[in-house]
Design a protein around this motif. Structure first.
Motif, short mmCIF file in Angstrom:
data_model
loop_
_atom_site.label_atom_id
_atom_site.label_comp_id
_atom_site.label_asym_id
_atom_site.label_seq_id
_atom_site.Cartn_x
_atom_site.Cartn_y
_atom_site.Cartn_z
N GLU A 22 0.84 -1.20 0.00
CA GLU A 22 0.00 0.00 0.00
C GLU A 22 0.87 1.25 0.00
OE1 GLU A 22 -2.57 -0.71 3.33
OE2 GLU A 22 -3.96 -1.92 2.12
N ARG A 23 1.99 1.20 0.72
CA ARG A 23 2.92 2.33 0.74
C ARG A 23 3.63 2.48 -0.62
NH1 ARG A 23 6.42 0.72 4.51
NH2 ARG A 23 7.91 0.06 2.96
N GLU A 24 4.08 1.37 -1.19
CA GLU A 24 4.79 1.41 -2.47
C GLU A 24 3.88 1.85 -3.62
OE1 GLU A 24 8.14 0.84 -3.18
OE2 GLU A 24 8.32 0.89 -1.01
N LEU A 25 2.64 1.41 -3.61
CA LEU A 25 1.73 1.71 -4.71
C LEU A 25 0.98 3.02 -4.53
CD1 LEU A 25 0.23 -1.83 -5.26
CD2 LEU A 25 1.93 -0.68 -6.67
N GLY A 26 0.87 3.49 -3.31
CA GLY A 26 0.18 4.75 -3.06
C GLY A 26 -1.25 4.73 -3.58
N HIS A 27 -1.59 5.76 -4.34
CA HIS A 27 -2.97 5.92 -4.84
C HIS A 27 -3.37 4.85 -5.86
CE1 HIS A 27 -0.71 7.85 -8.05
NE2 HIS A 27 -1.76 7.67 -8.82
N LEU A 28 -2.41 4.09 -6.40
CA LEU A 28 -2.75 3.03 -7.36
C LEU A 28 -3.28 1.77 -6.71
CD1 LEU A 28 0.17 3.21 -9.95
CD2 LEU A 28 -2.21 3.78 -10.33
N ALA A 29 -3.09 1.63 -5.39
CA ALA A 29 -3.50 0.41 -4.69
C ALA A 29 -5.01 0.38 -4.50
CB ALA A 29 -2.81 0.31 -3.34
N LYS A 30 -5.64 -0.63 -5.06
CA LYS A 30 -7.07 -0.83 -4.85
C LYS A 30 -7.27 -1.93 -3.81
CE LYS A 30 -11.32 -1.64 -7.42
NZ LYS A 30 -11.87 -1.84 -8.76
N GLY A 31 -6.40 -2.93 -3.86
CA GLY A 31 -6.49 -4.02 -2.90
C GLY A 31 -5.23 -4.86 -2.90
N VAL A 32 -4.91 -5.42 -1.74
CA VAL A 32 -3.76 -6.30 -1.58
C VAL A 32 -4.26 -7.56 -0.86
CG1 VAL A 32 -1.48 -6.61 -0.56
CG2 VAL A 32 -2.16 -4.35 -1.41
N THR A 33 -4.11 -8.69 -1.51
CA THR A 33 -4.48 -9.96 -0.91
C THR A 33 -3.22 -10.80 -0.77
OG1 THR A 33 -6.63 -9.86 -2.01
CG2 THR A 33 -5.99 -11.98 -1.09
N VAL A 34 -2.97 -11.31 0.44
CA VAL A 34 -1.78 -12.10 0.71
C VAL A 34 -2.20 -13.55 0.91
CG1 VAL A 34 0.23 -12.38 2.21
CG2 VAL A 34 -0.71 -10.10 1.80
N PRO A 40 6.81 -20.87 2.84
CA PRO A 40 7.69 -20.68 1.67
C PRO A 40 6.91 -20.34 0.39
CG PRO A 40 8.20 -22.75 2.79
CD PRO A 40 6.95 -22.20 3.42
N ASN A 41 5.61 -20.59 0.37
CA ASN A 41 4.78 -20.31 -0.81
C ASN A 41 4.07 -18.97 -0.75
OD1 ASN A 41 5.40 -22.81 -1.97
ND2 ASN A 41 3.81 -23.81 -0.76
N ALA A 42 4.46 -18.12 0.17
CA ALA A 42 3.77 -16.83 0.34
C ALA A 42 3.85 -16.01 -0.94
CB ALA A 42 4.37 -16.07 1.51
N HIS A 43 2.72 -15.45 -1.33
CA HIS A 43 2.65 -14.56 -2.49
C HIS A 43 1.48 -13.60 -2.31
CE1 HIS A 43 0.03 -17.97 -3.48
NE2 HIS A 43 -0.62 -17.15 -4.30
N ALA A 44 1.42 -12.60 -3.16
CA ALA A 44 0.38 -11.59 -3.02
C ALA A 44 -0.22 -11.25 -4.38
CB ALA A 44 0.96 -10.32 -2.39
N ASP A 45 -1.49 -10.88 -4.34
CA ASP A 45 -2.19 -10.37 -5.51
C ASP A 45 -2.45 -8.90 -5.25
OD1 ASP A 45 -3.85 -10.65 -8.02
OD2 ASP A 45 -5.37 -9.93 -6.61
#
Length: 89
Positions: A22-34, A40-45
């Motif tokens: 959210e900090r890196e994307l700023g106003h472009l962030a609509k949603g972050v799903t982890v 070891p398989n952690a990833h994000a959409d």
């Protein structure tokens, strides 16, 4: 538009990952799903507030190699967004 982020460090909680993007994307962030946080398989959409495909590619290039808890991230943009492909039909 969506981005997938791989190489999310096991040591990061879901909240830490969400706050980072959210900090890196700023106003472009609509949603972050982890997914699979703490494994070891952690990833994000990352869902972006953008309708133009090249924006996702540009953001993916910008985030590629950024470090989260010392780990270089791997980022890829979805080649086709489901909503965009449905609108073209």
């Amino acid at each position: 538009m969506h981005l997938t982020v791989w190489n999310v460090p096991e040591s990061c909680s879901e909240q830490e990952v969400r706050v980072f993007f959210e900090r890196e994307l700023g106003h472009l962030a609509k949603g972050v799903t982890v997914y699979d946080a703490g494994t070891p398989n952690a990833h994000a959409d990352l869902e972006l507030k953008a309708d133009v495909p090249y924006v996702a590619e540009a953001v993916a290039r910008e985030l590629q190699g950024r470090r989260l808890a010392g780990v270089a991230l791997r980022v890829s943009a979805a080649p086709f967004d489901d909503e965009a492909s449905q609108q073209q039909r």
